[in-house]
Design a protein around this motif. Structure first.
Motif, short mmCIF file in Angstrom:
data_model
loop_
_atom_site.label_atom_id
_atom_site.label_comp_id
_atom_site.label_asym_id
_atom_site.label_seq_id
_atom_site.Cartn_x
_atom_site.Cartn_y
_atom_site.Cartn_z
N HIS A 43 0.79 -1.10 0.09
CA HIS A 43 -0.14 0.19 -0.19
C HIS A 43 0.82 1.15 0.09
O HIS A 43 0.32 2.53 -0.16
N GLY A 44 2.36 0.98 -0.15
CA GLY A 44 2.94 2.50 0.08
C GLY A 44 3.19 2.72 1.57
O GLY A 44 2.42 2.59 2.50
N THR A 45 4.15 3.99 1.44
CA THR A 45 4.37 4.52 3.07
C THR A 45 3.90 5.76 3.03
O THR A 45 4.28 6.56 2.27
N PRO A 46 3.25 6.23 4.07
CA PRO A 46 2.58 7.62 4.39
C PRO A 46 3.68 8.38 4.78
O PRO A 46 4.81 8.21 5.17
N THR A 47 3.86 9.67 3.87
CA THR A 47 4.81 10.58 4.29
C THR A 47 4.30 12.01 5.07
O THR A 47 5.04 12.77 5.64
N HIS B 119 -5.26 4.85 3.75
CA HIS B 119 -4.74 4.01 4.42
C HIS B 119 -5.79 3.07 5.37
O HIS B 119 -6.59 3.83 5.93
N ASN B 120 -5.54 1.80 5.52
CA ASN B 120 -6.26 1.12 6.57
C ASN B 120 -5.63 1.29 7.86
O ASN B 120 -4.65 0.80 8.10
N CYS B 121 -6.50 2.00 8.77
CA CYS B 121 -5.82 2.40 10.04
C CYS B 121 -6.73 1.33 11.15
O CYS B 121 -7.81 1.50 11.03
N HIS C 162 -2.06 -6.04 8.33
CA HIS C 162 -3.62 -5.80 7.86
C HIS C 162 -3.69 -4.29 8.04
O HIS C 162 -4.80 -3.80 7.74
N GLY C 163 -2.80 -3.36 8.53
CA GLY C 163 -3.09 -1.92 8.61
C GLY C 163 -2.19 -1.54 9.61
O GLY C 163 -1.07 -1.81 10.11
N ILE C 164 -2.31 0.03 9.57
CA ILE C 164 -1.39 0.70 10.63
C ILE C 164 -2.14 1.07 12.10
O ILE C 164 -3.17 1.26 12.01
N ILE C 165 -1.33 0.95 12.90
CA ILE C 165 -1.66 1.17 14.40
C ILE C 165 -0.87 2.30 14.93
O ILE C 165 0.26 2.90 14.58
N TYR C 166 -1.81 3.15 15.97
CA TYR C 166 -1.15 4.20 16.51
C TYR C 166 -1.03 3.79 18.12
O TYR C 166 -2.01 3.83 18.95
N LYS C 167 0.25 3.53 18.66
CA LYS C 167 0.46 2.93 19.80
C LYS C 167 1.65 3.27 20.42
O LYS C 167 2.67 3.66 19.78
N SER C 168 1.77 3.21 21.58
CA SER C 168 3.01 3.91 22.42
C SER C 168 3.92 2.71 22.63
O SER C 168 3.67 1.53 22.48
#
Length: 301
Positions: free
Chosen positions: A177-181, A189-191, A237-243
């Protein structure tokens, strides 16, 4: 002395905490009939109704609240005396009731707890692992580890560390899916969203040069278990937003890639919460001090 059986006061305390006589009976390992008899015995000895009863719950009367406050203080004093009387040359003894988020417990805390228990063989650990926070006062937790600011004035907080959520994805996902910049690229993207307070947290914040922006992300997966969200990300399966603390193990053993490292994210404190006004046994203070030292060492790494 009008109160003849101190065990009856335990029924009062547990009924007030749980809201129902049946739940109090289960917590105390007795039958509902025995719990009901204990309350009736208390009310008869004092000549006052302690609860207003309904089909759904039991609510303390003014007299019941007064007795509850003094009963809790009395048992706290007994606990303090027991702790002092059984403390032999600094030896820690007794049960530790700890509540912690599931992923934090599995990825970081379990080996730390093993180390603490090995150093203090007289301590028994009762660990509650859930991403749904327990009520520290009602559920009789000695210490709860929680992320976010302190919202309950009845608790006292001991800071453990301050983390910041970061973006992570597996190389397999980025290859497809490529890398977000930029943060806005996340809209394509699938978040994977993680539930906070029962709702998926889909608003992700980013800052740079003092300017902050919010992105309302979307995706086909949400979870109320942090471990599931992490496993989905590792599987591509996607991108996560975690510490970082949540991903401490994965950073060492899996190829997760950090995204947008040049962007800031809001601070997110991790705290040890204890009931305010309750006697804190030496074993609880020792555990919290131990965890503070562990997180200090992790930050230095």
């Amino acid at each position: 002395m009008k109160i003849e059986n101190l065990a009856d006061l335990h029924v009062l305390i547990h009924t007030a905490r749980t809201g129902t006589l049946s739940a109090a009976a289960r917590a105390l390992g007795m039958t509902p009939a025995a719990a009901s008899a204990a309350l009736k015995r208390l009310e008869g000895q004092l000549g006052s109704r302690l609860f207003e009863r309904s089909t759904r719950a039991m609510r303390l009367t003014a007299q019941g609240q007064i007795l509850l406050d003094y009963a809790q203080r009395a048992f706290d004093l007994l606990a303090e005396g027991e702790s002092m009387a059984t403390a032999h040359h600094g030896t820690l003894v007794g049960a530790l009731r700890v509540a912690a988020p599931s992923d934090l417990a599995r990825n970081m805390l379990l080996p730390w707890f093993d180390e603490f228990l090995a150093a203090h063989p007289g301590v028994e650990l009762a660990l509650s692992v859930s991403d749904t926070p327990l009520d520290v006062t009602r559920d009789e937790v000695d210490v709860a580890l929680r992320y976010g600011p302190l919202a309950d004035s009845r608790l006292i907080a001991r800071p453990l560390t301050t983390t910041r959520p970061m973006l992570w994805a597996a190389p397999t996902y980025l290859a497809r899916h490529g890398t977000p910049t930029t943060p806005q690229d996340l809209l394509q993207h699938n978040c994977i969203a993680f539930h906070i307070a029962g709702r998926p947290a889909r608003t992700w914040r980013f800052g740079r040069d003092g300017q902050w922006t919010e992105v309302r992300v979307k995706g086909n997966r949400t979870a109320d278990d942090a471990a599931l969200a992490r496993d989905w990300a590792i599987a591509g399966h996607g991108i996560i937003y975690k510490s970082v603390p949540y991903l401490h193990h994965e950073l060492q053993h899996s190829p997760l890639v950090r995204l947008l490292p040049e962007w800031d994210t809001p601070p997110y404190p991790l705290q040890a919460l204890l009931p305010s006004g309750r006697f804190v046994p030496a074993r609880v203070r020792a555990l919290v001090d131990f965890l503070v030292g562990k997180f200090d060492g992790l930050q230095q790494e």
